[in-house]
Design an enzyme around this catalytic site. Sequence first.
Site, mmCIF file in Angstrom:
data_model
loop_
_atom_site.group_PDB
_atom_site.id
_atom_site.type_symbol
_atom_site.label_atom_id
_atom_site.label_comp_id
_atom_site.label_asym_id
_atom_site.label_seq_id
_atom_site.Cartn_x
_atom_site.Cartn_y
_atom_site.Cartn_z
ATOM 1 N N ILE A 40 34.570 31.971 31.722
ATOM 2 C CA ILE A 40 33.806 32.160 32.958
ATOM 3 C C ILE A 40 33.385 33.603 33.150
ATOM 4 C CG2 ILE A 40 34.826 30.185 34.125
ATOM 5 C CD1 ILE A 40 36.749 32.073 35.512
ATOM 6 N N SER A 41 34.020 34.538 32.455
ATOM 7 C CA SER A 41 33.663 35.943 32.651
ATOM 8 C C SER A 41 34.132 36.738 31.442
ATOM 9 C CB SER A 41 34.305 36.501 33.922
ATOM 10 O OG SER A 41 34.018 37.883 34.069
ATOM 11 N N LYS A 86 34.719 44.560 29.422
ATOM 12 C CA LYS A 86 35.074 45.501 28.369
ATOM 13 C C LYS A 86 36.530 45.364 27.954
ATOM 14 C CE LYS A 86 33.851 48.996 30.789
ATOM 15 N NZ LYS A 86 33.616 50.403 31.196
ATOM 16 N N GLU A 87 37.373 44.969 28.898
ATOM 17 C CA GLU A 87 38.809 44.963 28.641
ATOM 18 C C GLU A 87 39.405 43.579 28.518
ATOM 19 O OE1 GLU A 87 40.227 46.990 31.998
ATOM 20 O OE2 GLU A 87 39.309 48.920 31.491
ATOM 21 N N SER A 88 38.740 42.547 29.016
ATOM 22 C CA SER A 88 39.374 41.232 29.050
ATOM 23 C C SER A 88 38.329 40.133 29.030
ATOM 24 C CB SER A 88 40.250 41.092 30.308
ATOM 25 O OG SER A 88 39.455 41.214 31.469
ATOM 26 N N VAL A 89 38.816 38.924 28.771
ATOM 27 C CA VAL A 89 38.019 37.704 28.829
ATOM 28 C C VAL A 89 38.749 36.736 29.759
ATOM 29 C CG1 VAL A 89 36.973 35.821 27.506
ATOM 30 C CG2 VAL A 89 37.243 38.074 26.478
ATOM 31 N N ASP A 102 39.284 51.589 41.017
ATOM 32 C CA ASP A 102 38.016 51.092 40.467
ATOM 33 C C ASP A 102 37.364 50.140 41.466
ATOM 34 O OD1 ASP A 102 35.948 50.832 38.683
ATOM 35 O OD2 ASP A 102 36.905 49.266 37.512
#
Length: 515
Positions: A258-259, A262-265, A404
């Site tokens: 679903i998304s 840069k750091e995760s799926v 962030d």
Amino acid sequence: MDPVGIAAAPEAGPGPSWQSKCPWGAPNTTSISCSLADVMSEQLAKELQLEEENAAFPEVVAVAEGPFITGEDVDTSSDLMLAQMLQMEFDREYDAQLRREERKINGDSKVSISFENFRKVHPYDSDSSEDEVDWQDTRHDPYRADKPTTTPRKGFIGKGKDITTKHDEVVCGRKNTARMENFAPEFQVGDGIGMDLKLSNQVFNALKQHAYSEERRSARLHEKKEHSTAEKAVDPKTRLLLYKMVNGGMLETITGCISTGKESVVFHAYGGQSATEDKVIPPECAIKVFKTTLNEFKNRDKYIKDDYRFKDRFSKLNPRKIIRMWAEKEMHNLTRMQDAGIPCPQVVILKKHVLVMSFIGQDQVPAPKLKDVTLSSEDMKKAYCQTLNMMQQLYKECKLVHADLSEYNMLWHDGKVWLIDVSQSVEPTHPHGLEFLFRDCRNVSQFFQKGGVAEALNERELFNAVSGLNITADNEVDFQAEIEALEKMNEDHVQNHGKKLSMFSSDGDPPIYDE
């Protein structure tokens, strides 16, 4: 009367020589006297017929390559036997034609074709077997360079003007050409059969270094493929963790991605049943898989190396552990926010670098980000008030700074704002905690001011409202200078007196399930 004598009795009569060879010539008028019993003899008839055929067609050559089955012992009265003999001859003629086609097509080419599968008789004795060379069975391989002539221990060959040392340019060039065989099989060195190739030392060393670099690069690519997660994909170890979750009943099924970031799926999944009664698994879950590539984490160690919770465990000597600590850090931060009542995903379980949380959305459709949703003026004002309240709760109750915070990390669901992506969140005592807070205030203030919220504070006013500090500076440069001075004082205080444990309440984090 002897039949053989009768068969040999006829002689050519007077006349041209072509009449004795041509079957349509004038018949001989020589009369042969024999008895009726001899005329009725079958053996005599066969011999006479054979004599006439040999006299008429003396140049006919048999096509058969193998021994033809003939003789008195063969029973030629059987039609089946005659048919089999004829078929064998036809098959041999067909195979001979195929071999001629092979020789015609292949010629002297190194790559040859074969009609072996189309032959009728197997196996066969090919007349061209001497021409067809199997390089695997030969002692001398033409594709292998001849072994260079070695120089004796004295270091030179010859005498006088014809002396040749081991440093001779031609000798060294030929040796370098032969040494190219020691390169990796993946490194193509070309085909130099019949060519007297001579490589200089400079060229050979450059090729050797390039071959070594290519071998190392291929090893790195193989390791990256086996041990890293690509976009919208997972590595075998991560896939095994997900399989265990599904097989254990914690997750019913994983629907898809679903998304990506840069750091995760992030994947969507339907929740199953928990092994313990005290833990409730939501109907829909979000699986956040942190990418095991280190490219995105090399410059983000400042968020974790100065955090007192992970400072003792941080080490650049084993950077892969940083990724697991990153997932653990987000789990602890989400637990603090959940205890304070801040809208955020609920932590279900942590397995190494895989974090399972509650899904913010409905029916596999994730909640939209605040930057993608179109809100009315009332809803925009409501969202601003909620964001301001959450930032104050995050700072004062959770002792955290998002670090962030922007419209990209805030979701709009069920008429309220939800905070996500808190893996980089730090405590206010962090050496750069106030700088991160001021950056968050700038992002939030600019977004809501562009959204038409008249009550939105500027970044300096919002910083004082969230932190409770009273920094009075006329411009942003002096404001940031005072923030850096406060951070320096805080860092000196921590180094001299240590951290105050009473400032940080226990967050009661759930256990980390790591195998």
